[in-house]
Design a protein around this motif. Sequence first.
Motif, PDB file in Angstrom:
ATOM      1  N   LYS A  18       0.830  -1.204   0.000  1.00 50.22           N
ATOM      2  CA  LYS A  18       0.000   0.000   0.000  1.00 50.22           C
ATOM      3  C   LYS A  18       0.870   1.262   0.000  1.00 50.22           C
ATOM      4  O   LYS A  18       2.007   1.238   0.457  1.00 50.22           O
ATOM      5  CB  LYS A  18      -0.922   0.003   1.231  1.00 50.22           C
ATOM      6  CG  LYS A  18      -1.888  -1.169   1.280  1.00 50.22           C
ATOM      7  CD  LYS A  18      -2.707  -1.145   2.556  1.00 50.22           C
ATOM      8  CE  LYS A  18      -3.638  -2.344   2.632  1.00 50.22           C
ATOM      9  NZ  LYS A  18      -4.411  -2.367   3.904  1.00 50.22           N
ATOM     10  N   GLU A  19       0.308   2.344  -0.489  1.00 48.90           N
ATOM     11  CA  GLU A  19       1.019   3.614  -0.469  1.00 48.90           C
ATOM     12  C   GLU A  19       0.944   4.220   0.929  1.00 48.90           C
ATOM     13  O   GLU A  19      -0.093   4.162   1.589  1.00 48.90           O
ATOM     14  CB  GLU A  19       0.412   4.586  -1.484  1.00 48.90           C
ATOM     15  CG  GLU A  19       0.681   4.207  -2.925  1.00 48.90           C
ATOM     16  CD  GLU A  19       0.271   5.302  -3.899  1.00 48.90           C
ATOM     17  OE1 GLU A  19      -0.023   6.428  -3.434  1.00 48.90           O
ATOM     18  OE2 GLU A  19       0.243   5.027  -5.102  1.00 48.90           O
ATOM     19  N   VAL A  20       2.049   4.803   1.365  1.00 52.34           N
ATOM     20  CA  VAL A  20       2.103   5.434   2.683  1.00 52.34           C
ATOM     21  C   VAL A  20       2.762   6.800   2.552  1.00 52.34           C
ATOM     22  O   VAL A  20       3.545   7.033   1.626  1.00 52.34           O
ATOM     23  CB  VAL A  20       2.898   4.571   3.700  1.00 52.34           C
ATOM     24  CG1 VAL A  20       2.260   3.210   3.884  1.00 52.34           C
ATOM     25  CG2 VAL A  20       4.347   4.443   3.264  1.00 52.34           C
ATOM     26  N   PRO A  21       2.481   7.728   3.467  1.00 51.91           N
ATOM     27  CA  PRO A  21       3.146   9.032   3.426  1.00 51.91           C
ATOM     28  C   PRO A  21       4.621   8.879   3.781  1.00 51.91           C
ATOM     29  O   PRO A  21       4.997   7.989   4.551  1.00 51.91           O
ATOM     30  CB  PRO A  21       2.393   9.846   4.483  1.00 51.91           C
ATOM     31  CG  PRO A  21       1.822   8.824   5.415  1.00 51.91           C
ATOM     32  CD  PRO A  21       1.493   7.638   4.562  1.00 51.91           C
ATOM     33  N   SER A  22       5.453   9.734   3.219  1.00 55.77           N
ATOM     34  CA  SER A  22       6.888   9.651   3.528  1.00 55.77           C
ATOM     35  C   SER A  22       7.179  10.176   4.924  1.00 55.77           C
ATOM     36  O   SER A  22       8.157   9.761   5.555  1.00 55.77           O
ATOM     37  CB  SER A  22       7.705  10.439   2.501  1.00 55.77           C
ATOM     38  OG  SER A  22       7.362  11.815   2.534  1.00 55.77           O
ATOM     39  N   ARG A  23       6.353  11.073   5.421  1.00 55.82           N
ATOM     40  CA  ARG A  23       6.614  11.649   6.743  1.00 55.82           C
ATOM     41  C   ARG A  23       5.330  11.697   7.561  1.00 55.82           C
ATOM     42  O   ARG A  23       4.313  12.232   7.108  1.00 55.82           O
ATOM     43  CB  ARG A  23       7.201  13.050   6.598  1.00 55.82           C
ATOM     44  CG  ARG A  23       7.737  13.637   7.903  1.00 55.82           C
ATOM     45  CD  ARG A  23       8.303  15.031   7.669  1.00 55.82           C
ATOM     46  NE  ARG A  23       9.454  15.008   6.775  1.00 55.82           N
ATOM     47  CZ  ARG A  23      10.702  14.809   7.192  1.00 55.82           C
ATOM     48  NH1 ARG A  23      10.941  14.583   8.464  1.00 55.82           N
ATOM     49  NH2 ARG A  23      11.694  14.819   6.321  1.00 55.82           N
ATOM     50  N   THR A  24       5.385  11.139   8.754  1.00 54.12           N
ATOM     51  CA  THR A  24       4.255  11.167   9.682  1.00 54.12           C
ATOM     52  C   THR A  24       4.736  11.739  11.000  1.00 54.12           C
ATOM     53  O   THR A  24       5.767  11.316  11.529  1.00 54.12           O
ATOM     54  CB  THR A  24       3.694   9.747   9.923  1.00 54.12           C
ATOM     55  OG1 THR A  24       3.264   9.188   8.672  1.00 54.12           O
ATOM     56  CG2 THR A  24       2.525   9.779  10.891  1.00 54.12           C
TER      57      THR A  24
END
Length: 337
Positions: free
Chosen positions: A318-324
């Motif tokens: 799945k796609e995920v944000p690079s920064r959380t």
Amino acid sequence: MDFENKSQAPVTLADIARELGVSKSTVSRVVNCKGRIGPETRKRVQEMIAACNYVPNPVAKGLVLKRSYNIALVVPKDADSGEVPFFQNLILNTAEAVYKCGFDAILVVESNSDVTPLRRLIVNRKVDGVILTRIEENDEAVKLLQKEKIPFVVIGTSRDESLCQVDSDQTAGCYEMTKFMISKGCRNVALLCGNKKHLVNGTRFKGFVYACNEAGINLEKDCTVVWDADEIGLTGILPELMKENPQCLVCMDDVICVNVLKWLKMNDYEVPTDIQVISFYDNPVLENNTPPVTALNVNVFKLSQRASRLLVNLIEGKEVPSRTQVDYELRIRESFR
């Protein structure tokens, strides 16, 4: 079939399929959440699974999906010290979080950038993904994982925007803490820093510098900045430092702060009467100190939960944000007037 009274071998997918009059592949798709299954059929299979306490064979499931269902948690060697509660809490919370996601955690201890233990797990296909808890410039573990194309998440901040990272805004938090300190009249201060190679220390230092520059404080004239301030180094540094009568000792992290408090107590300094103390990272020792220490607090539970969930999503493609980012909180306590 009376599953409850069945005393022989554990119930299999074939048993459930036979009982419901459906194919084994249909039951398998429900168990693994794969493929299209009608809602009524899915409900019947799920009810039967619950009724017979069916537990998937992890080895067989792993072979089918080409997974180990293990996640490596890489921690630095100094995490074995009781004085580093951040890593102790991170290990416990991450192990619980990945377990809830259907994985098990394998602890990997990294010493002096030696990635041999991690490489062995990868070569032997023992892990599906990795969580890194502290990285350096040109980090060897990052290079290895990128080369082997292993999904991984970094707990911390990196300048490499391609990495999936989970952290609080260390720079903003330290900026706010420093700004608060300056607003209370502190200009002649000493900043006691950790290892320059650790990226987290660089991000915290930026926040300190931004606040000082904004207030017109000359770092070279008004401040003393000390790097690599471990327990042994502090013993030699603090006697000379205290002769300069700083208004506040600013500790880059909680471990440095604990060692500073020990030295001050042994040398009959009272906090905050003789010297004020703040820390750019909080822990229960600082909170329960006498007096409690003003510190920047980050929720380790949230860090662990979000890093684990992001990694599982990466493993599943799945796609995920690079920064959380998770929130931080300035906790103003009695160590600062």
